[in-house]
Scaffold this active site. Structure first.
Site, mmCIF file in Angstrom:
data_model
loop_
_atom_site.group_PDB
_atom_site.id
_atom_site.type_symbol
_atom_site.label_atom_id
_atom_site.label_comp_id
_atom_site.label_asym_id
_atom_site.label_seq_id
_atom_site.Cartn_x
_atom_site.Cartn_y
_atom_site.Cartn_z
ATOM 1 N N HIS A 106 0.024 -103.170 19.268
ATOM 2 C CA HIS A 106 -1.014 -102.357 18.604
ATOM 3 C C HIS A 106 -2.030 -103.252 17.893
ATOM 4 O O HIS A 106 -3.220 -102.943 17.866
ATOM 5 C CB HIS A 106 -0.378 -101.376 17.623
ATOM 6 C CG HIS A 106 0.540 -100.381 18.289
ATOM 7 N ND1 HIS A 106 0.186 -99.717 19.447
ATOM 8 C CD2 HIS A 106 1.793 -99.949 17.979
ATOM 9 C CE1 HIS A 106 1.185 -98.916 19.815
ATOM 10 N NE2 HIS A 106 2.175 -99.050 18.942
ATOM 11 N N LEU A 113 -24.436 -95.912 17.646
ATOM 12 C CA LEU A 113 -23.276 -95.391 18.388
ATOM 13 C C LEU A 113 -22.408 -94.574 17.438
ATOM 14 O O LEU A 113 -22.251 -94.945 16.270
ATOM 15 C CB LEU A 113 -22.464 -96.592 18.906
ATOM 16 C CG LEU A 113 -21.054 -96.336 19.444
ATOM 17 C CD1 LEU A 113 -21.129 -95.696 20.832
ATOM 18 C CD2 LEU A 113 -20.252 -97.640 19.549
ATOM 19 N N ASP A 124 -3.979 -96.900 26.462
ATOM 20 C CA ASP A 124 -2.553 -96.894 26.788
ATOM 21 C C ASP A 124 -2.096 -98.282 27.217
ATOM 22 O O ASP A 124 -2.860 -99.029 27.830
ATOM 23 C CB ASP A 124 -2.283 -95.874 27.910
ATOM 24 C CG ASP A 124 -0.832 -95.453 27.966
ATOM 25 O OD1 ASP A 124 -0.035 -95.876 27.092
ATOM 26 O OD2 ASP A 124 -0.472 -94.707 28.899
HETATM 27 C C1 FPP Z 1 -0.710 -96.396 23.381
HETATM 28 O O1 FPP Z 1 0.069 -97.473 23.816
HETATM 29 C C2 FPP Z 1 -1.307 -96.684 22.077
HETATM 30 C C3 FPP Z 1 -1.116 -95.956 20.931
HETATM 31 C C4 FPP Z 1 -0.310 -94.738 20.862
HETATM 32 C C5 FPP Z 1 -1.712 -96.351 19.667
HETATM 33 C C6 FPP Z 1 -3.090 -96.902 19.740
HETATM 34 C C7 FPP Z 1 -3.364 -97.566 18.462
HETATM 35 C C8 FPP Z 1 -4.114 -98.645 18.277
HETATM 36 C C9 FPP Z 1 -4.907 -99.298 19.341
HETATM 37 C C10 FPP Z 1 -4.185 -99.272 16.942
HETATM 38 C C11 FPP Z 1 -4.632 -98.399 15.804
HETATM 39 C C12 FPP Z 1 -5.938 -97.740 16.033
HETATM 40 C C13 FPP Z 1 -7.053 -97.922 15.326
HETATM 41 C C14 FPP Z 1 -8.255 -97.169 15.715
HETATM 42 C C15 FPP Z 1 -7.174 -98.885 14.220
HETATM 43 P P1 FPP Z 1 1.654 -97.263 23.943
HETATM 44 O O2 FPP Z 1 2.283 -97.704 22.675
HETATM 45 O O3 FPP Z 1 1.955 -95.849 24.330
HETATM 46 O O4 FPP Z 1 1.976 -98.259 25.106
HETATM 47 P P2 FPP Z 1 3.162 -98.121 26.186
HETATM 48 O O5 FPP Z 1 2.896 -96.860 26.970
HETATM 49 O O6 FPP Z 1 2.995 -99.368 27.006
HETATM 50 O O7 FPP Z 1 4.436 -98.083 25.428
#
Ligand code: FPP
Length: 244
Positions: free
Chosen positions: A33, A127, A16
């Protein structure tokens, strides 16, 4: 029962804070991201280095489809690009990738990448990296319940035979151990529909760090916190206080 010096077999992480990280750095959300993918790479390396056998990452929840289309597309594109870019290194490190979640809503190209990464890494022994992608724990439990009801209706199972093991065996995680440690970055203290059944005896850790800043030192800190906890599984351990 003390976890001192114990490495968790299964670490699950709710990644997050990508959006907040992007804002703090004057960037667009999708750039958060992109930075988050770097953290995924680091977390895989750290998990392998410290001897964690299972690493589950909450990459995309069923609820995330409700985000702006451009952001959803950016995450899907990142996933596809990452599969292509990271496969050789994952294979070299002995990382097996498995995806949990529903194979619905995805474009054909994403479905192809899901198949590709699972197949090309299937022999990995160091892993297992589990990506929760279009995952919802409540839907997982609902689908398991439906499947069990169907078996009961067909006479394959009696209702009194439906026990914890039967339910566990009908979940998307049926081949995995329960998580020992669940981490959510960015200081939020919620599970947000993640591994609700499987988290029954997990330890929880909620560091303030945003996911793109989660590095090897942060991973080690999470393992140290886990090692300092005492897991009692509902039992009484004499002369010791439980620590949170
Ligand atoms: C949460 O941060 C993150 C996500 C919903 C997406 C996670 C995705 C990635 C790390 C990239 C793609 C994944 C892979 C495995 C290639 P948020 O956007 O909710 O952050 P915020 O709460 O600060 O808005």
């Amino acid at each position: 029962m003390s976890n001192k010096h114990h490495i968790p077999e299964h670490v699950a992480i709710i990644m997050d804070g990508n959006g907040r990280w992007a804002k703090q750095h004057g960037k667009e959300r999708y750039e958060g991201h992109i930075a988050g993918v770097e953290s995924v790479r680091r977390a895989v390396e750290s998990a392998a280095k410290y001897g964690v056998k299972w690493l589950t990452l909450y990459a995309f929840s069923t609820e995330n489809w409700g985000r702006p289309t451009a952001e959803v597309n950016a995450i899907m594109e990142l996933f596809c690009k990452s599969v292509v870019a990271e496969s050789p290194s994952l294979i070299k490190q002995g990382v097996r990738v498995q995806i949990i979640g529903e194979k619905t809503h995805f474009s054909d190209s994403v479905l192809k990448m899901i198949d590709q990464i699972e197949q090309t890494t299937a022999e990995g022994k160091t892993l297992t990296l589990v990506l929760a992608f279009n995952y919802s724990s409540r839907r997982e439990l609902m689908l398991a319940t439906q499947a069990i009801c169907e078996r009961v209706a067909k006479g394959e199972l009696r209702s009194e035979e439906v026990n914890e093991e039967v339910i566990t065996n009908h979940l998307m995680t049926h081949s995995m151990p329960d998580p020992d440690l669940i981490v959510r970055t960015s200081g939020e203290c919620r599970l947000s529909n993640f591994l609700l059944w499987q988290a029954s005896y997990a330890e929880f850790y909620f560091p303030e760090v945003l996911w793109p800043d989660f590095d090897d030192a942060e991973f080690k800190k999470a393992l140290d916190v886990y090692a300092s906890r005492e897991r009692r599984y509902g039992l009484v351990i004499e002369d010791k206080e439980a620590k949170c």
